[in-house]
Design a protein around this motif. Structure first.
Motif, PDB file in Angstrom:
ATOM      1  N   GLU A 462     -64.166 -29.510  14.590  1.00 45.74           N
ATOM      2  CA  GLU A 462     -65.167 -29.056  13.615  1.00 45.74           C
ATOM      3  C   GLU A 462     -66.571 -29.471  14.033  1.00 45.74           C
ATOM      4  O   GLU A 462     -67.531 -28.696  13.894  1.00 45.74           O
ATOM      5  CB  GLU A 462     -64.839 -29.642  12.236  1.00 45.74           C
ATOM      6  CG  GLU A 462     -63.573 -29.068  11.613  1.00 45.74           C
ATOM      7  CD  GLU A 462     -63.245 -29.705  10.282  1.00 45.74           C
ATOM      8  OE1 GLU A 462     -62.959 -28.957   9.317  1.00 45.74           O
ATOM      9  OE2 GLU A 462     -63.286 -30.955  10.202  1.00 45.74           O
ATOM     10  N   ARG A 463     -66.682 -30.693  14.570  1.00 49.46           N
ATOM     11  CA  ARG A 463     -67.994 -31.172  15.005  1.00 49.46           C
ATOM     12  C   ARG A 463     -68.511 -30.341  16.185  1.00 49.46           C
ATOM     13  O   ARG A 463     -69.714 -30.001  16.247  1.00 49.46           O
ATOM     14  CB  ARG A 463     -67.895 -32.652  15.386  1.00 49.46           C
ATOM     15  CG  ARG A 463     -69.252 -33.299  15.623  1.00 49.46           C
ATOM     16  CD  ARG A 463     -69.166 -34.816  15.562  1.00 49.46           C
ATOM     17  NE  ARG A 463     -68.319 -35.371  16.611  1.00 49.46           N
ATOM     18  CZ  ARG A 463     -67.125 -35.909  16.407  1.00 49.46           C
ATOM     19  NH1 ARG A 463     -66.641 -35.964  15.174  1.00 49.46           N
ATOM     20  NH2 ARG A 463     -66.414 -36.392  17.410  1.00 49.46           N
ATOM     21  N   GLN A 466     -69.828 -27.097  14.871  1.00 48.01           N
ATOM     22  CA  GLN A 466     -71.130 -27.274  14.221  1.00 48.01           C
ATOM     23  C   GLN A 466     -72.244 -27.410  15.242  1.00 48.01           C
ATOM     24  O   GLN A 466     -73.337 -26.866  15.058  1.00 48.01           O
ATOM     25  CB  GLN A 466     -71.075 -28.504  13.309  1.00 48.01           C
ATOM     26  CG  GLN A 466     -70.212 -28.316  12.065  1.00 48.01           C
ATOM     27  CD  GLN A 466     -70.058 -29.602  11.266  1.00 48.01           C
ATOM     28  OE1 GLN A 466     -70.523 -30.651  11.682  1.00 48.01           O
ATOM     29  NE2 GLN A 466     -69.379 -29.507  10.113  1.00 48.01           N
ATOM     30  N   GLU A 467     -71.959 -28.166  16.312  1.00 43.60           N
ATOM     31  CA  GLU A 467     -72.972 -28.345  17.365  1.00 43.60           C
ATOM     32  C   GLU A 467     -73.319 -27.009  18.024  1.00 43.60           C
ATOM     33  O   GLU A 467     -74.463 -26.783  18.449  1.00 43.60           O
ATOM     34  CB  GLU A 467     -72.460 -29.321  18.420  1.00 43.60           C
ATOM     35  CG  GLU A 467     -72.373 -30.765  17.908  1.00 43.60           C
ATOM     36  CD  GLU A 467     -71.687 -31.683  18.911  1.00 43.60           C
ATOM     37  OE1 GLU A 467     -71.243 -31.179  19.971  1.00 43.60           O
ATOM     38  OE2 GLU A 467     -71.569 -32.897  18.628  1.00 43.60           O
ATOM     39  N   GLY A 469     -73.149 -24.205  16.445  1.00 47.91           N
ATOM     40  CA  GLY A 469     -73.645 -23.291  15.417  1.00 47.91           C
ATOM     41  C   GLY A 469     -72.695 -22.148  15.150  1.00 47.91           C
ATOM     42  O   GLY A 469     -73.124 -21.032  14.834  1.00 47.91           O
ATOM     43  N   ARG A 470     -71.400 -22.398  15.258  1.00 53.84           N
ATOM     44  CA  ARG A 470     -70.392 -21.345  15.071  1.00 53.84           C
ATOM     45  C   ARG A 470     -69.376 -21.751  14.016  1.00 53.84           C
ATOM     46  O   ARG A 470     -69.321 -22.893  13.590  1.00 53.84           O
ATOM     47  CB  ARG A 470     -69.682 -21.062  16.409  1.00 53.84           C
ATOM     48  CG  ARG A 470     -70.619 -20.436  17.449  1.00 53.84           C
ATOM     49  CD  ARG A 470     -70.165 -20.729  18.864  1.00 53.84           C
ATOM     50  NE  ARG A 470     -68.791 -20.302  19.117  1.00 53.84           N
ATOM     51  CZ  ARG A 470     -68.061 -20.727  20.132  1.00 53.84           C
ATOM     52  NH1 ARG A 470     -68.578 -21.603  20.978  1.00 53.84           N
ATOM     53  NH2 ARG A 470     -66.846 -20.277  20.300  1.00 53.84           N
ATOM     54  N   THR A 471     -68.553 -20.775  13.616  1.00 47.56           N
ATOM     55  CA  THR A 471     -67.498 -20.996  12.633  1.00 47.56           C
ATOM     56  C   THR A 471     -66.146 -20.808  13.298  1.00 47.56           C
ATOM     57  O   THR A 471     -66.057 -20.368  14.462  1.00 47.56           O
ATOM     58  CB  THR A 471     -67.621 -20.013  11.459  1.00 47.56           C
ATOM     59  OG1 THR A 471     -67.376 -18.679  11.960  1.00 47.56           O
ATOM     60  CG2 THR A 471     -69.007 -20.089  10.826  1.00 47.56           C
TER      61      THR A 471
END
Length: 495
Positions: A462-463, A466-467, A469-471
């Motif tokens: 998950e991190r 996030q880094e 910028g995606r899902t």
């Protein structure tokens, strides 16, 4: 009159000087053939000596022992010996004989079997002049405690508290530390020495942390602790918790709390228990303190509901627990011995069997698998079932056979039909629990470790997303598996 009767007459020297002494007590002291004093450190003693009265004190006994109990025991032994020799003696103590006077209690307890009659005279205690000097009304409630043996559970913050026998700075230091378990460090207390004695009285109020810095401690010193309604103090009292829970359940209390039943909050008890376990796994003492409080709240609510129905109170719960702990630890509170944990456990199991027999339960007729809480998690329940069966020899001989059983159950699961899979999966899990037991591992704890490991590695994925910028919708299994392997390598050796 029986002239052979041995008698110790105990009188009090009061709390002030000779002028405050009742005439009857004065005459007893004046006419005594043998007059003994626990201590000569009292205003009346010098005045009696100036009148030519022969006095013998036991002050030297204090210097011969480290503890007060040994001092008092020796003084009592000497008094009985003197009574044996003289037949009749007078023993004088500060204040009143029956107020904060341990030697008198020992005399009363031992007198009958020693063949010595103990007669108690009067005397003014220090309590009367103290109440007058500090303007305390005892009807508001007060407690009188011994400074040489003070315990935190004796201190009731809502009462006027008088702590006597604070002879010196060492006793004062112990009193201070004990009070600090109940009260704030800066709580103001009063030290009173020689209350009511003209020219010697000293009254001084100080913050609790400065209590042992007072310089006028002596045989006539005491500490007064005023009552408080400070919420921070009351919050630490179990009695206040009982009051709060009762209010919450009262007609004027919380609507939600009033509506609850044992069944409606049953699940809360389970949830709060697991939240406590989580803080243990996280090694988080602060969170553990909070979650243990939440768990205790569930116990308090169930106890309050039972009290309202007339079944039992939380005090009954505590009493039953205390009684059980003492009964099941005869190697601690009784005469049995236990040199190691195995012997202690054997004592525990033996006493449990005796308790069941006393309740009319036929232990011999009961299943060897009985006694396991049926609502335990299935993994833990399986583990306990296997342990009980193993106790009577129903177990594998070799761990190699256990591995074979796991492999067998795995094959059967792979070959099972859709209808058979649930049962075969259960068989496989049961075999794995058996393997954990042979490896001396708790399967519940082992699975919990893996759950935490999974959470940490998934959090890494998950991190990374996030880094970037995606899902999750914008990645695929191949990329997630790559990050999973990165997480494995980063945490290897720390899990």
């Amino acid at each position: 009159m029986d002239t052979n009767k041995k008698t110790i007459t105990v009188v009090g020297l009061g709390a002030g000087d000779l002028d405050q002494l009742p005439y009857g007590i004065y005459r007893t002291l004046k006419e005594a053939r043998q007059l003994y004093l626990r201590t000569k450190e009292h205003p009346v003693v010098a005045q009696l000596a100036s009148e030519g009265i022969a006095l013998t004190s036991f002050d030297e006994v204090y210097e011969q022992h480290d503890g007060f109990e040994e001092v008092y025991a020796e003084i009592v032994e000497r008094l009985f010996a003197k009574a044996e020799e003289a037949g009749s003696i007078v023993y004088a103590v500060p204040g009143h004989p029956l107020v904060a006077e341990r030697t008198v209690q020992l005399l009363l307890a031992q007198g009958p079997k020693r063949g010595v009659q103990i007669e108690i005279g009067g005397g003014q205690s220090f309590i009367d002049p103290l109440f007058a000097r500090l303007q305390i009304d005892p009807i508001e409630g007060f407690s009188l405690l011994d400074g040489t043996a003070l315990a935190a559970h004796q201190v009731s913050p809502g009462l006027h508290t008088i702590i006597a026998q604070v002879y010196d700075a060492f006793v004062a230091s112990d009193v201070k530390l004990t009070l600090m378990e109940v009260l704030p460090d800066d709580y103001v207390v009063t030290v009173a020495t020689a209350v009511g004695v003209a020219g010697q009285e000293r009254i001084e109020s100080v913050p609790l942390y400065e209590l042992d810095r007072i310089e006028h401690f002596g045989n006539l010193s005491l500490v007064y602790v005023p009552p408080t309604t400070d919420q921070t103090v009351l919050y630490r009292q179990f009695s206040y918790l009982k009051e709060i829970v009762a209010i919450l359940r009262s007609p004027d209390g919380c609507p939600w709390d009033r509506e609850q039943t044992h069944q409606s909050i049953r699940k809360n008890l389970i949830e709060e228990t697991y939240e406590v376990l989580e803080t243990i796994d996280d090694e988080d003492p602060e969170a553990m303190c909070e979650e243990l409080g939440d768990l205790l709240m569930q116990i308090m609510l169930h106890s309050q509901m039972a009290a309202e129905d007339g079944y039992f109170t939380v005090d009954d719960v505590v009493a039953a627990l205390n009684e059980k702990l003492v009964r099941r630890h005869p190697h601690v509170f009784g005469e049995k011995n236990a040199n190691d944990s195995e012997e202690a456990l054997a004592n525990w199991q033996e006493i449990k069997a005796q308790e069941k027999a006393a309740k009319g339960i036929d232990v011999a007729a009961a299943s060897r698998l009985s006694g396991i809480p049926r609502d335990l998690p299935a993994l833990m329940y399986a583990y306990k079932l296997q342990k009980k069966a193993a106790e009577v020899g129903f177990d594998w001989d070799d761990i190699a056979d256990v591995y074979k059983k796991v492999e067998e159950e795995y094959r059967e699961l792979r070959e099972a039909s859709a209808e058979e899979r649930a049962g075969e999966l259960g068989d496989l899990l049961f075999a794995v629990v058996n393997l954990a037991r042979f490896l001396k591992l708790d399967p519940e704890e082992a699975l919990a470790l893996t759950n935490n490991k999974f959470k940490k590695r998934f959090a890494y994925i998950e991190r990374k997303l996030q880094e970037a910028g995606r899902t999750f919708e914008q990645t695929d299994l191949q990329e997630m598996d790559k990050w999973w392997e990165e997480a494995k390598h980063q945490t290897k050796g720390r899990e």
